[in-house]
Scaffold this active site. Structure first.
Site, PDB file in Angstrom:
ATOM      1  CB  SER A  98      -0.938  -0.006   1.209  1.00  0.00           C
ATOM      2  OG  SER A  98      -0.197  -0.042   2.416  1.00  0.00           O
ATOM      3  CG  ASP A 109       1.953  -2.954   7.694  1.00  0.00           C
ATOM      4  OD1 ASP A 109       1.411  -2.546   6.650  1.00  0.00           O
ATOM      5  OD2 ASP A 109       1.954  -4.148   8.022  1.00  0.00           O
ATOM      6  CE  LYS A 225      -5.638  -1.439   1.361  1.00  0.00           C
ATOM      7  NZ  LYS A 225      -4.217  -1.025   1.469  1.00  0.00           N
ATOM      8  CE1 TYR A 234      -7.355  -4.952   2.162  1.00  0.00           C
ATOM      9  CE2 TYR A 234      -6.539  -5.046   4.415  1.00  0.00           C
ATOM     10  CZ  TYR A 234      -6.341  -4.751   3.081  1.00  0.00           C
ATOM     11  OH  TYR A 234      -5.135  -4.264   2.659  1.00  0.00           O
TER      12      TYR A 234
END
Length: 703
Positions: A98, A109, A225, A234
């Protein structure tokens, strides 16, 4: 990968993807307006990081890069290399996921890859020497190596920023600073774990090359997302969509609608994947066979690839299925969510809905009647972090084993997040799975699922953990919806189930006493339909649809309460009781005739589940503090006898739903009146006595 063809001797324009676009239409003014509203929702949801946090992430990455360069020079010196080679020794940090795609949020993260030279091994140097260096740094906390994962990773926080650090050992003696890892030659003569580690960066870069508009892709991906997290689909590790899966699915929609803007792309996303015929694969480009002989996804050659349920293929060599974790159960859950979202988007395009509806959280702990609870505990935080990571990585195996051992008849819906009981000392969390009969599976009367052996096998595999220490415990239990611990609900408060109004059908002059029309039973929040009710009741093909008779309580809801005093021993208490409970009070007073009439009015029109809840109230109301076991048993049998006669519940079978029995019933666990308090009809005296004793103990607390 761009493709082109010839039409009437002319070369057609190039396009991205393995097929031509579905539509090249651009947006309308309404589409622009919907996109602006969507972006406002995403901003208000806090999905974008601040400028200060962006600067902090850059600083952390720079500091990490300095650390690994120092590490590789130290191990080169320790291994006795020449001064020149020590001077030239280098390692390099790459980002992917991401962060590299530009869709990370404030708490996301950073997925990073350390590329090192051939003399820097994974086990001795990366997971040993570098681990020691990081452990000695004040900025590094929560350091946790996962050496036995499919892709080995080092997890830690650097100045509060979560880092996942992979390692790839190349065949080069010196790593150049301008290394291009997109080239196929970079994979030559390296181990399989390094290939998998490099794949993340190579796939991320290839995705960005294969979308027509990166900014529109990023906004759409950020939206999808967010939707997947809110709807509980997810989590790659539990068999749902992960970040790479979402990115590939969105990128394919961008290829099919190259001129669309985010609001259009979100709508087309659900429209396309609602109709997608899995297991047909989603691909951004043709599969590259490569020249190095590495295995690629090909169900024609690899029997294992034929077993994948939702193949989403990565675009970089070697092409792999990024969604191999998806099971039949999780695919069904995702398919249902695609359908729901598609209907909402259709209403959005007709200005009949708002974006917030799309992102309403999924009520997981209200959706099922049976759950599997997996509790994890450890004595300290460090042990707990390691133990939780190990167990979580094995949860998918539990889902697959249950599907396999029940021949696909029991569907498992894993909750993708852990739930923590903050009141407990030491490390603790719990994972939950919703259990229900798979759709389309015919139900046999009294059929139950014995999963003791499955759970024992799962426990055995988890307890093989090489780093196990005393205090690392795993408990698996079957819980009913009414028995879910309070800490799974927001604020520790169990939500009140919504009430549905009682519909009254007028009595026809020429019709029967209860009228001619039948009210259609709505589907319950747990997915139980009329057909499920048939099978529980054992009444063959006759559905438990009720008719209504005009009554004094016209306008009351089915569960609307009546406030009246109740004598409890020597005490008086005011409680809320349903019409059915009031009827039972009259029955206890000996007013048999009034009870018969009112009970019909109280229970007619109830679904089977609501009938069971009403009879729960009946059982509670007739028990009194100080009643002997014999009197309690007599009252319970009297109440159940009346209910059997008046509401046709006689065929209900006792459900051995306690996981201590190892048996899970796929529908309402309370398949006998009184829930866990009442022994089922047909139990022997020896079976009833402990249940009656349980009634006494619970009522003492209740009163």
């Amino acid at each position: 990968m761009a493709a082109s063809g010839q039409v009437n001797g002319n070369v057609s324009p190039q396009y991205l993807g393995v097929t031509e676009p579905i539509s090249t239409a651009g947006p309308t003014e309404a589409d622009h307006a919907r996109t602006q509203k969507l972006e406002k929702v995403l901003v208000s949801a806090g999905l974008y990081e601040s400028q200060d946090e962006a600067v902090l992430r850059e600083e952390v990455l720079g500091r990490l890069d300095q650390t690994i360069k120092l590490w590789v020079k130290q191990i080169s010196q320790n291994k006795g290399f020449s001064d020149q080679l020590i001077q030239e020794a280098n390692a390099k940090i790459f980002t992917f996921g991401s962060y590299r795609l530009g869709v990370h949020g404030p708490s996301t993260d950073i997925d990073t890859l350390c590329v090192g030279p051939r003399h820097a091994s994974r086990e001795e140097d990366f997971f040993a020497e570098l681990y020691k260096m990081l452990a000695d740094m004040e900025e590094v906390t929560e350091l946790h190596p996962v050496t036995d994962a499919h892709v080995p990773v080092m997890k830690f926080k650097f100045n509060g920023i979560s880092i996942d650090l992979l390692y790839a050992r190349l065949s080069l003696w010196v790593i150049p600073e301008d290394l291009d890892i997109s080239q196929e030659s970079i994979l030559r003569n390296i181990d399989e774990q390094s290939v998998r580690s490099l794949n993340g960066c190579r796939v991320t870069d290839q995705i960005l090359r294969l979308v027509p508009n990166i900014q529109h892709f990023r906004t759409t991906l950020r939206c999808l997302k967010f939707w997947a997290k809110r709807r509980g689909v997810y989590s790659n590790v539990t068999g749902f969509l992960g970040g790479v899966n979402c990115a590939l699915l969105v990128a394919r929609i961008c290829q099919l609608y190259p001129n669309a803007i985010p609001s259009m792309l979100v709508s087309r996303f659900f429209r396309v994947y609602t109709q997608w015929r899995w297991p047909n694969p989603v691909m951004l480009c043709a599969i590259d066979e490569g020249t190095l002989g590495l295995p690629v996804w090909d169900p024609r050659k690899n029997p294992r690839d034929r077993m994948h349920h939702m193949p989403i293929i990565t675009p970089a060599y070697p092409c792999m299925n990024s969604s191999y974790n998806v099971s039949l159960s999780t695919l069904r859950v995702m398919t249902d969510e695609f359908q729901r979202a598609n209907e909402i988007c259709e209403n959005l395009e007709m200005n009949k809905a708002e974006w917030n509806i799309l992102f309403e959280p999924y009520p997981f702990f209200e959706a099922y009647k049976n759950y599997l609870q997996v509790e994890i505990t450890a004595l300290d935080d460090d042990d707990f972090r390691k133990w939780k990571g190990w167990v979580e990585s094995r949860l998918r195996q539990l889902t697959l084993k249950i599907e396999k051992h029940t021949y696909g008849m029991l569907q498992c819906h894993p909750y993708p997040c852990e739930v923590v009981d903050s009141s407990r000392k030491g490390g603790h969390c719990a994972f939950f799975m919703g259990l229900q009969r798979s759709q389309g599976v015919p139900q046999q009367e009294g059929q139950q699922f014995d999963i003791r052996a499955t759970v024992d096998e799962f426990r055995h595999s988890v307890n093989m953990y090489m780093l196990w220490k005393p205090g690392m415990e795993l408990h698996v239990s079957h819980v009913r919806r009414k028995q879910l611990p309070a800490y799974v609900f927001p604020g520790g408060l169990r939500p009140v189930r919504p009430l549905r109004p009682l519909t009254v059908v007028s009595k026809s002059a020429s019709g029967p006493a209860f009228g001619n029309s039948v009210s259609q039973l709505p589907k319950s929040d747990s997915g139980t339909t009329d057909e499920d009710v048939e099978d529980i009741s054992g009444e063959g093909g006759e559905r438990l649809k009720r008719k209504f008779q005009p009554a004094e309580e016209v306008g009351l809801t089915k569960r609307q309460t009546i406030r009246e005093p109740m004598n409890v021993g020597d005490e008086r208490m005011t409680t809320s009781i349903s019409p059915a409970v009031a009827s039972t009070e009259q029955f206890i007073m000996g007013e048999q005739e009034t009870f018969d009439k009112t009970l019909k009015r109280g229970l007619e029109g109830y679904s089977a589940e609501e009938e069971l809840e009403a009879v729960d109230d009946i059982q509670t109301s007739i028990c009194r503090k100080g009643d002997s076991a014999e009197l309690l048993q007599s009252k319970l049998e009297q109440a159940s006898g009346i209910c059997r006669e008046q509401s046709r519940l006689a065929a209900l079978k006792p459900g051995s739903c306690s996981f201590s029995n190892g048996v899970v019933d796929e529908l309402e666990p309370t398949v006998a009146f009184g829930g866990t308090l009442l022994g089922a009809v047909g139990n022997t005296d020896s079976q009833k006595k402990p249940v009656i004793r349980q009634v006494e103990l619970i009522l003492m607390n209740f009163i």
